[in-house]
Every structure is written in structure tokens, then in C-alpha cells.
Design a protein around this motif. Structure first.
Motif, PDB file in Angstrom:
ATOM      1  N   ASP A 150       0.825  -1.215   0.000  1.00  0.00           N
ATOM      2  CA  ASP A 150       0.000   0.000   0.000  1.00  0.00           C
ATOM      3  C   ASP A 150       0.851   1.254   0.000  1.00  0.00           C
ATOM      4  OD1 ASP A 150      -2.197  -1.614  -0.064  1.00  0.00           O
ATOM      5  OD2 ASP A 150      -2.866  -1.199   1.976  1.00  0.00           O
ATOM      6  N   LEU A 151       1.991   1.229   0.698  1.00  0.00           N
ATOM      7  CA  LEU A 151       2.904   2.377   0.661  1.00  0.00           C
ATOM      8  C   LEU A 151       3.363   2.619  -0.769  1.00  0.00           C
ATOM      9  CD1 LEU A 151       4.893   4.540   1.598  1.00  0.00           C
ATOM     10  CD2 LEU A 151       6.450   2.705   2.320  1.00  0.00           C
ATOM     11  N   ALA A 152       3.768   1.554  -1.459  1.00  0.00           N
ATOM     12  CA  ALA A 152       4.249   1.697  -2.836  1.00  0.00           C
ATOM     13  C   ALA A 152       3.167   2.276  -3.737  1.00  0.00           C
ATOM     14  CB  ALA A 152       4.716   0.342  -3.368  1.00  0.00           C
ATOM     15  N   ILE A 153       1.933   1.793  -3.589  1.00  0.00           N
ATOM     16  CA  ILE A 153       0.837   2.236  -4.452  1.00  0.00           C
ATOM     17  C   ILE A 153       0.455   3.679  -4.169  1.00  0.00           C
ATOM     18  CG2 ILE A 153      -1.623   1.874  -4.949  1.00  0.00           C
ATOM     19  CD1 ILE A 153      -0.997  -1.178  -4.372  1.00  0.00           C
ATOM     20  N   TYR A 154       0.262   4.019  -2.910  1.00  0.00           N
ATOM     21  CA  TYR A 154      -0.174   5.380  -2.579  1.00  0.00           C
ATOM     22  C   TYR A 154       0.919   6.411  -2.851  1.00  0.00           C
ATOM     23  CZ  TYR A 154      -4.352   3.461  -0.319  1.00  0.00           C
ATOM     24  OH  TYR A 154      -5.545   2.823  -0.066  1.00  0.00           O
ATOM     25  N   ALA A 155       2.173   6.060  -2.564  1.00  0.00           N
ATOM     26  CA  ALA A 155       3.261   6.989  -2.867  1.00  0.00           C
ATOM     27  C   ALA A 155       3.372   7.218  -4.367  1.00  0.00           C
ATOM     28  CB  ALA A 155       4.582   6.457  -2.310  1.00  0.00           C
ATOM     29  N   ALA A 156       3.179   6.155  -5.154  1.00  0.00           N
ATOM     30  CA  ALA A 156       3.218   6.286  -6.613  1.00  0.00           C
ATOM     31  C   ALA A 156       2.057   7.127  -7.122  1.00  0.00           C
ATOM     32  CB  ALA A 156       3.194   4.901  -7.257  1.00  0.00           C
ATOM     33  N   ALA A 157       0.877   6.926  -6.545  1.00  0.00           N
ATOM     34  CA  ALA A 157      -0.291   7.700  -6.976  1.00  0.00           C
ATOM     35  C   ALA A 157      -0.105   9.184  -6.705  1.00  0.00           C
ATOM     36  CB  ALA A 157      -1.543   7.183  -6.265  1.00  0.00           C
ATOM     37  N   ASP A 158       0.436   9.512  -5.547  1.00  0.00           N
ATOM     38  CA  ASP A 158       0.665  10.920  -5.217  1.00  0.00           C
ATOM     39  C   ASP A 158       1.727  11.532  -6.130  1.00  0.00           C
ATOM     40  OD1 ASP A 158      -1.228  10.712  -3.245  1.00  0.00           O
ATOM     41  OD2 ASP A 158       0.194  10.594  -1.581  1.00  0.00           O
ATOM     42  N   ALA A 159       2.761  10.744  -6.481  1.00  0.00           N
ATOM     43  CA  ALA A 159       3.789  11.233  -7.402  1.00  0.00           C
ATOM     44  C   ALA A 159       3.213  11.432  -8.798  1.00  0.00           C
ATOM     45  CB  ALA A 159       4.959  10.251  -7.444  1.00  0.00           C
ATOM     46  N   PHE A 160       2.390  10.494  -9.258  1.00  0.00           N
ATOM     47  CA  PHE A 160       1.765  10.599 -10.583  1.00  0.00           C
ATOM     48  C   PHE A 160       0.968  11.901 -10.691  1.00  0.00           C
ATOM     49  CE2 PHE A 160      -1.556  10.039 -13.698  1.00  0.00           C
ATOM     50  CZ  PHE A 160      -1.001   9.261 -14.705  1.00  0.00           C
ATOM     51  N   GLU A 161       0.229  12.220  -9.641  1.00  0.00           N
ATOM     52  CA  GLU A 161      -0.567  13.453  -9.664  1.00  0.00           C
ATOM     53  C   GLU A 161       0.336  14.687  -9.740  1.00  0.00           C
ATOM     54  OE1 GLU A 161      -4.231  15.643  -7.251  1.00  0.00           O
ATOM     55  OE2 GLU A 161      -3.448  13.719  -6.530  1.00  0.00           O
ATOM     56  N   LEU A 162       1.462  14.648  -9.056  1.00  0.00           N
ATOM     57  CA  LEU A 162       2.398  15.767  -9.123  1.00  0.00           C
ATOM     58  C   LEU A 162       3.007  15.900 -10.520  1.00  0.00           C
ATOM     59  CD1 LEU A 162       4.223  15.335  -5.698  1.00  0.00           C
ATOM     60  CD2 LEU A 162       2.829  17.306  -6.378  1.00  0.00           C
ATOM     61  N   PHE A 163       3.320  14.774 -11.154  1.00  0.00           N
ATOM     62  CA  PHE A 163       3.923  14.804 -12.488  1.00  0.00           C
ATOM     63  C   PHE A 163       2.950  15.306 -13.559  1.00  0.00           C
ATOM     64  CE2 PHE A 163       6.662  10.927 -11.156  1.00  0.00           C
ATOM     65  CZ  PHE A 163       7.613  11.749 -10.587  1.00  0.00           C
ATOM     66  N   THR A 164       1.691  14.876 -13.458  1.00  0.00           N
ATOM     67  CA  THR A 164       0.745  15.076 -14.564  1.00  0.00           C
ATOM     68  C   THR A 164      -0.382  16.052 -14.253  1.00  0.00           C
ATOM     69  OG1 THR A 164      -0.741  13.290 -13.865  1.00  0.00           O
ATOM     70  CG2 THR A 164       1.141  12.669 -15.262  1.00  0.00           C
ATOM     71  N   THR A 165      -0.595  16.392 -12.984  1.00  0.00           N
ATOM     72  CA  THR A 165      -1.733  17.160 -12.461  1.00  0.00           C
ATOM     73  C   THR A 165      -3.043  16.402 -12.622  1.00  0.00           C
ATOM     74  OG1 THR A 165      -2.316  18.449 -14.457  1.00  0.00           O
ATOM     75  CG2 THR A 165      -0.560  19.335 -13.031  1.00  0.00           C
ATOM     76  N   MET A 166      -2.974  15.101 -12.925  1.00  0.00           N
ATOM     77  CA  MET A 166      -4.171  14.261 -13.036  1.00  0.00           C
ATOM     78  C   MET A 166      -4.185  13.249 -11.893  1.00  0.00           C
ATOM     79  SD  MET A 166      -4.489  13.528 -17.129  1.00  0.00           S
ATOM     80  CE  MET A 166      -2.735  13.369 -17.425  1.00  0.00           C
ATOM     81  N   MET A 167      -5.384  12.972 -11.382  1.00  0.00           N
ATOM     82  CA  MET A 167      -5.506  12.030 -10.277  1.00  0.00           C
ATOM     83  C   MET A 167      -5.664  10.611 -10.832  1.00  0.00           C
ATOM     84  SD  MET A 167      -8.069  12.136  -7.003  1.00  0.00           S
ATOM     85  CE  MET A 167      -7.403  13.741  -6.561  1.00  0.00           C
ATOM     86  N   PRO A 168      -4.734   9.724 -10.538  1.00  0.00           N
ATOM     87  CA  PRO A 168      -4.822   8.362 -11.068  1.00  0.00           C
ATOM     88  C   PRO A 168      -5.749   7.482 -10.243  1.00  0.00           C
ATOM     89  CG  PRO A 168      -2.905   8.523  -9.692  1.00  0.00           C
ATOM     90  CD  PRO A 168      -3.534   9.902  -9.691  1.00  0.00           C
ATOM     91  N   SER A 169      -6.149   6.374 -10.840  1.00  0.00           N
ATOM     92  CA  SER A 169      -6.917   5.371 -10.114  1.00  0.00           C
ATOM     93  C   SER A 169      -5.965   4.503  -9.301  1.00  0.00           C
ATOM     94  CB  SER A 169      -7.690   4.486 -11.097  1.00  0.00           C
ATOM     95  OG  SER A 169      -8.146   3.305 -10.460  1.00  0.00           O
ATOM     96  N   THR A 170      -6.136   4.509  -7.983  1.00  0.00           N
ATOM     97  CA  THR A 170      -5.284   3.639  -7.168  1.00  0.00           C
ATOM     98  C   THR A 170      -5.629   2.172  -7.401  1.00  0.00           C
ATOM     99  OG1 THR A 170      -6.778   3.982  -5.284  1.00  0.00           O
ATOM    100  CG2 THR A 170      -4.787   5.341  -5.380  1.00  0.00           C
ATOM    101  N   ASP A 171      -6.858   1.885  -7.823  1.00  0.00           N
ATOM    102  CA  ASP A 171      -7.212   0.498  -8.157  1.00  0.00           C
ATOM    103  C   ASP A 171      -6.423   0.018  -9.371  1.00  0.00           C
ATOM    104  OD1 ASP A 171      -9.019   0.311  -6.076  1.00  0.00           O
ATOM    105  OD2 ASP A 171     -10.760   0.827  -7.313  1.00  0.00           O
TER     106      ASP A 171
END
Length: 284
Positions: free
Chosen positions: A245-266
Motif C-alpha cells: 500500500d505504501l508503494a501504491i499510494y506513494a506512486a499515486a501521489d507522485a503521478f498526480e504531481l507529475f501530470t496534475t491528473m488524479m490516477p486510479s489507485t485500483d
């Protein structure tokens, strides 16, 4: 609207990383393209890191993640830091706008999201944090932000412990300790924030004799998902949290910073699980 992004990861060793699969799957689900490049460099010094970061700036990267062992070393090489990264003194996400490189820390936000459900059902009490390096700092600040009990910090490098305890002083009850035994004495939870247990290591940072059913145990390592520490803790009847879960949530937060889009954590979770299944499942 931008529909293509070049991102990546700087660290060593990183061939095992599930980050490319997570970021690229999240992008596809949003109808955009991300190429996530692994930049694996062993033993990079200050000049090496500066050169890599200049390449990130010039080559059109939207940003990069940074992992072991460079999360602290890159801090002074960036143009600016987000408030959380500045307080923590470690960076795992760098956002580029072409001219400036700004450091962030999604290890802290990711761990806070990952650990919150477990903390909600756990008794309040001291928490042992093993490791005061880049990810250990982020986890310490995440736990402090969640209002847990006293943090007891152990690291083989006593100076690191002293620095992190000093950073948290006045923010949260914290105590540096000189041994694993002292950290776990009466603790209701323990977090491994060291690389111990990450393949090819098959060691555990905590002797099995110190684990018991009334504590929870979390590990930041996710290769393998079931580290020797977590396997031993589960066998003792303790509640456990893998590094998934740490890997997934940290990646999701980074993705949003890179793209300004909110990714699906699923979507990111499915990609992560597919990488893990392919890597660690026995052949048919």
C-alpha cells in the motif's frame, strides 16, 4: 492539454521496481501516455547526481522519483522544496517545469494513507521505527502527523537518529534508542524503514523473540512482499502491513504531481499485483 509525459526513477538497485507498470497503467486508464524510465546508477556522487538532474531538466522530463540511496543526497541540488520535503530533509519525487526542479515527499503522504486503517484498530502506545534514512524520515513525519504515541527511533548510525529526533523535537514525542530491544520494549507497533529483508537480503531487522501477537508490524520493503520480518510477525499472530500500500499510494501521489491528473489507485494496485505475481509466482 498535455497527453504525453516522460518520467522515471533514480536509484540503485531498482531493476525490481514496480513503478513503471503502475505509472504507465494509470496513464493508459486516463487516456494519456507515460513513459517511466528506470535510471539505475550505482555509487553516484554529488557531481553525478547534479549531471543526472540537469539531464532531467533539459530532456523534457515531467519529473522523476528518487529512491535508495539518493533521497537525502538530492535535496541540496534542487531549486526548491515543497514544505513537507523541506521539513523531512528527504525527497522521493522531483517535479520539473523545464527551468526549475522542485522536491516533494510522497513517501510521507503514501505511508500515512497506507497505515491509517491499521492504526484505527490498534491500541495507542509507543511505536518503534527502525531506520532513520530517507524513507525512515518520511515515515517518522507521517506517524507524527497521525498523532501516534511516542516514536522510538533506532538506526545503526547513531548520528542519523540524533538528527531525526532533533527534527521532530517540539512536533511530537520522540526518543532515540541504542538498540532494537529498547525500541520494541512495550511498543504497540514497529516499522522497518531499512533495506534489510529486501532481496537478495533474507535477514530480518528484528529478532523473532521480540515479536508478539499484541503488536502490529509494518515493512517499507516490497521485494519480496512477505519479508522475513513480516513472515515471522504473522507466524506470531501479529497484525502486519506489507509494503504494497505504501508503494501504491506513494506512486499515486507522485503521478498526480507529475501530470496534475488524479490516477486510479485500483488501476495502480492491479498493475503492482501483476508485477508481483509474475515475479514471485512459481512457473506453471
Amino acid at each position: 492539454m498535455r497527453d504525453r509525459f516522460l518520467t522515471g526513477l533514480i536509484g540503485y538497485p531498482i531493476a525490481h521496481s514496480a513503478a513503471p507498470a503502475m505509472h504507465e497503467a494509470a496513464a493508459a486508464a486516463l487516456g494519456v501516455r507515460v513513459h517511466y524510465q528506470l535510471i539505475e546508477v550505482e555509487g553516484a556522487g554529488r557531481d553525478d547526481l547534479r549531471a543526472m538532474l540537469e539531464g532531467i531538466r533539459r530532456l523534457g522530463f515531467a519529473g522523476v522519483n528518487v529512491t535508495f540511496p539518493y533521497k537525502e543526497a538530492v535535496v541540496e541540488l534542487l531549486d526548491d522544496l515543497a514544505p513537507d520535503a523541506r521539513a523531512i530533509g528527504a525527497v522521493n519525487t522531483i517535479v520539473s517545469d523545464g527551468a526549475r526542479l522542485v522536491g516533494h515527499n510522497t513517501d510521507a503522504t503514501g505511508f500515512a494513507r497506507a497505515i491509517a486503517p491499521l492504526l484505527a484498530s490498534a491500541p495507542r502506545g509507543p511505536i518503534a521505527l527502525i531506520g532513520a534514512g530517507g524513507v525512515g524520515k518520511a515515515i517518522a513525519f507521517a506517524l507524527a502527523g497521525l498523532g501516534v504515541g511516542e516514536l522510538r527511533i533506532f538506526d545503526a548510525d547513531a548520528a542519523r537518529v540524533a538528527r531525526l529526533a532533533g527534527q521532530l523535537a517540539g512536533r511530537h514525542p520522540v526518543r532515540g534508542v541504542a538498540s532494537i530491544e529498547a525500541a520494541l520494549d512495550g511498543a504497540t507497533g514497529v516499522v522497518n524503514a531499512t533495506p534489510v529483508g529486501m532481496l537478495p537480503s533474507r535477514d530480518s531487522p528484528v529478532p523473532d523473540s521480540l515479536l508478539h501477537p499484541s503488536m502490529w508490524v509494518a515493512d517499507a520493503v516490497y521485494t519480496p512482499l512477505w519479508t522475513p520480518l513480516l513472515s515471522a510477525a504473522k507466524a506470531k499472530g501479529a497484525k502486519v502491513l506489507t509494503g504494497r500500500d505504501l508503494a501504491i499510494y506513494a506512486a499515486a501521489d507522485a503521478f498526480e504531481l507529475f501530470t496534475t491528473m488524479m490516477p486510479s489507485t485500483d488501476v495502480m494496485a492491479n498493475a503492482f499485483d501483476a508485477v508481483m505475481a509474475a515475479r514471485y509466482s512459481p512457473p506453471a
